[in-house]
Design a protein around this motif. Structure first.
Motif, PDB file in Angstrom:
ATOM      1  N   UNK A  16     -71.875  20.929  -1.356  1.00  0.00           N
ATOM      2  CA  UNK A  16     -72.416  22.066  -0.592  1.00  0.00           C
ATOM      3  C   UNK A  16     -72.724  23.263  -1.492  1.00  0.00           C
ATOM      4  N   UNK A  17     -72.150  23.286  -2.691  1.00  0.00           N
ATOM      5  CA  UNK A  17     -72.361  24.429  -3.593  1.00  0.00           C
ATOM      6  C   UNK A  17     -73.715  24.392  -4.301  1.00  0.00           C
ATOM      7  N   UNK A  18     -74.378  23.255  -4.265  1.00  0.00           N
ATOM      8  CA  UNK A  18     -75.589  23.112  -5.083  1.00  0.00           C
ATOM      9  C   UNK A  18     -76.745  22.559  -4.255  1.00  0.00           C
ATOM     10  N   UNK A  19     -77.975  22.890  -4.682  1.00  0.00           N
ATOM     11  CA  UNK A  19     -79.138  22.295  -4.006  1.00  0.00           C
ATOM     12  C   UNK A  19     -79.081  20.766  -4.135  1.00  0.00           C
ATOM     13  N   UNK A  20     -79.498  20.073  -3.081  1.00  0.00           N
ATOM     14  CA  UNK A  20     -79.462  18.609  -3.087  1.00  0.00           C
ATOM     15  C   UNK A  20     -80.653  18.069  -3.855  1.00  0.00           C
ATOM     16  N   UNK A  21     -80.616  18.214  -5.178  1.00  0.00           N
ATOM     17  CA  UNK A  21     -81.719  17.755  -6.023  1.00  0.00           C
ATOM     18  C   UNK A  21     -81.177  17.338  -7.387  1.00  0.00           C
ATOM     19  N   UNK A  22     -81.984  16.624  -8.144  1.00  0.00           N
ATOM     20  CA  UNK A  22     -81.525  16.054  -9.411  1.00  0.00           C
ATOM     21  C   UNK A  22     -81.064  17.108 -10.408  1.00  0.00           C
ATOM     22  N   UNK A  23     -81.681  18.307 -10.353  1.00  0.00           N
ATOM     23  CA  UNK A  23     -81.304  19.345 -11.323  1.00  0.00           C
ATOM     24  C   UNK A  23     -79.843  19.800 -11.147  1.00  0.00           C
ATOM     25  N   UNK A  24     -79.234  19.462 -10.040  1.00  0.00           N
ATOM     26  CA  UNK A  24     -77.836  19.845  -9.795  1.00  0.00           C
ATOM     27  C   UNK A  24     -76.856  18.824 -10.364  1.00  0.00           C
ATOM     28  N   UNK A  25     -77.377  17.710 -10.846  1.00  0.00           N
ATOM     29  CA  UNK A  25     -76.513  16.572 -11.162  1.00  0.00           C
ATOM     30  C   UNK A  25     -75.367  16.896 -12.127  1.00  0.00           C
ATOM     31  N   UNK A  26     -75.680  17.524 -13.240  1.00  0.00           N
ATOM     32  CA  UNK A  26     -74.625  17.764 -14.241  1.00  0.00           C
ATOM     33  C   UNK A  26     -73.565  18.723 -13.702  1.00  0.00           C
ATOM     34  N   UNK A  27     -73.999  19.766 -13.008  1.00  0.00           N
ATOM     35  CA  UNK A  27     -73.017  20.711 -12.454  1.00  0.00           C
ATOM     36  C   UNK A  27     -72.122  20.017 -11.423  1.00  0.00           C
ATOM     37  N   UNK A  28     -72.730  19.190 -10.597  1.00  0.00           N
ATOM     38  CA  UNK A  28     -71.939  18.469  -9.596  1.00  0.00           C
ATOM     39  C   UNK A  28     -70.936  17.540 -10.284  1.00  0.00           C
ATOM     40  N   UNK A  29     -71.412  16.823 -11.311  1.00  0.00           N
ATOM     41  CA  UNK A  29     -70.503  15.906 -12.011  1.00  0.00           C
ATOM     42  C   UNK A  29     -69.368  16.677 -12.694  1.00  0.00           C
ATOM     43  N   UNK A  56     -78.209   4.421 -11.061  1.00  0.00           N
ATOM     44  CA  UNK A  56     -78.305   4.109 -12.492  1.00  0.00           C
ATOM     45  C   UNK A  56     -78.472   5.384 -13.316  1.00  0.00           C
ATOM     46  N   UNK A  57     -79.232   6.334 -12.789  1.00  0.00           N
ATOM     47  CA  UNK A  57     -79.440   7.613 -13.493  1.00  0.00           C
ATOM     48  C   UNK A  57     -78.116   8.398 -13.526  1.00  0.00           C
ATOM     49  N   UNK A  58     -77.413   8.427 -12.412  1.00  0.00           N
ATOM     50  CA  UNK A  58     -76.121   9.139 -12.355  1.00  0.00           C
ATOM     51  C   UNK A  58     -75.150   8.516 -13.365  1.00  0.00           C
ATOM     52  N   UNK A  59     -75.119   7.203 -13.396  1.00  0.00           N
ATOM     53  CA  UNK A  59     -74.201   6.514 -14.317  1.00  0.00           C
ATOM     54  C   UNK A  59     -74.594   6.756 -15.768  1.00  0.00           C
ATOM     55  N   UNK A  60     -75.892   6.820 -16.040  1.00  0.00           N
ATOM     56  CA  UNK A  60     -76.305   7.039 -17.426  1.00  0.00           C
ATOM     57  C   UNK A  60     -75.907   8.444 -17.881  1.00  0.00           C
ATOM     58  N   UNK A  61     -76.016   9.421 -16.999  1.00  0.00           N
ATOM     59  CA  UNK A  61     -75.585  10.783 -17.345  1.00  0.00           C
ATOM     60  C   UNK A  61     -74.065  10.807 -17.527  1.00  0.00           C
ATOM     61  N   UNK A  62     -73.363  10.130 -16.628  1.00  0.00           N
ATOM     62  CA  UNK A  62     -71.896  10.115 -16.681  1.00  0.00           C
ATOM     63  C   UNK A  62     -71.365   9.456 -17.941  1.00  0.00           C
ATOM     64  N   UNK A  63     -72.109   8.499 -18.468  1.00  0.00           N
ATOM     65  CA  UNK A  63     -71.638   7.820 -19.686  1.00  0.00           C
ATOM     66  C   UNK A  63     -72.172   8.475 -20.953  1.00  0.00           C
ATOM     67  N   UNK A  64     -73.247   9.255 -20.825  1.00  0.00           N
ATOM     68  CA  UNK A  64     -73.846   9.878 -22.019  1.00  0.00           C
ATOM     69  C   UNK A  64     -72.993  11.022 -22.553  1.00  0.00           C
ATOM     70  N   UNK A  68     -67.426  13.657 -19.860  1.00  0.00           N
ATOM     71  CA  UNK A  68     -67.178  12.892 -18.641  1.00  0.00           C
ATOM     72  C   UNK A  68     -66.411  11.614 -18.946  1.00  0.00           C
ATOM     73  N   UNK A  69     -65.567  11.217 -18.001  1.00  0.00           N
ATOM     74  CA  UNK A  69     -64.833   9.969 -18.160  1.00  0.00           C
ATOM     75  C   UNK A  69     -64.933   9.155 -16.882  1.00  0.00           C
ATOM     76  N   UNK A  70     -65.104   7.862 -17.038  1.00  0.00           N
ATOM     77  CA  UNK A  70     -65.207   6.979 -15.867  1.00  0.00           C
ATOM     78  C   UNK A  70     -63.871   6.333 -15.521  1.00  0.00           C
ATOM     79  N   UNK A  71     -62.866   6.595 -16.319  1.00  0.00           N
ATOM     80  CA  UNK A  71     -61.536   6.042 -16.030  1.00  0.00           C
ATOM     81  C   UNK A  71     -60.543   7.188 -15.881  1.00  0.00           C
ATOM     82  N   UNK A  72     -59.525   7.002 -15.045  1.00  0.00           N
ATOM     83  CA  UNK A  72     -58.546   8.071 -14.866  1.00  0.00           C
ATOM     84  C   UNK A  72     -57.776   8.318 -16.163  1.00  0.00           C
TER      85      UNK A  72
END
Ligand code: FES
Length: 160
Positions: A16-29, A56-64, A68-72
């Motif tokens: 809810x804090x960010x516009x629902x668009x791709x440019x928000x992705x990194x801040x949301x993550x 796939x795009x979200x995962x590529x940003x998350x791993x790049x 960011x970490x995908x494991x606890x």
């Protein structure tokens, strides 16, 4: 697949804090990572749907991004600064000693999930080099002979 169920309710507030668009992705993550301490797969799926971005795009940003970490992470997260000032004042020896004492896997995680160790770039406290951060708390002037106590491997340490 996550071994434990993840409560996705907090995602509503984050999204809810960010516009629902791709440019928000990194801040949301970043906010998701801050909340969960990692990026749970179900959260990534929800973020992808909410922002209208392919998973796939979200995962590529998350791993790049290294942040960011995908494991606890382990129960205690230890960052060893390897910036220039810390490096000159003994950070490599500090990291070596930690590695020897804790024996984590290649990702820095111990098998018992008690510790996660990460080497990081300058954390902005060069005057206190070498710097070790345990669960967000900065410790300056940490030498290899003292680091076990700082992380709680010896009596009187922080993490237990
Ligand atoms: S180099 Fe370690 S705090 Fe700057």
């Amino acid at each position: 697949m996550d071994p434990v169920a993840v409560d996705l309710a907090p995602l509503d507030g984050i999204l809810a804090r960010y516009p629902a668009e791709e440019s928000s992705l990194i801040q949301v993550l970043q906010d998701v990572q801050r909340h969960y301490r990692y990026l749970p797969r179900p959260a990534l799926e929800r973020v992808a749907k909410a922002l209208g971005v392919p998973l796939a795009r979200v995962c590529s940003v998350a791993t790049f991004y290294k942040a960011f970490s995908l494991v606890p992470p382990g129960e205690h997260v230890v960052h060893v600064c390897m910036g220039t000032a810390c490096h000159i004042r003994g950070a490599p020896q500090v990291l070596d000693e930690l590695w020897r004492r804790i024996a984590p896997d290649a990702n820095g995680d111990t098998a018992d999930r008690r510790f996660t160790i990460k080497a990081v770039n300058c954390v902005g406290a060069c005057a206190a080099a070498p710097v070790v951060i345990v669960d967000g708390r900065y410790h300056g002037g940490v030498q290899a002979t003292k680091v076990a106590k700082v992380v709680g491997l010896e009596e009187g340490g922080r993490a237990s």
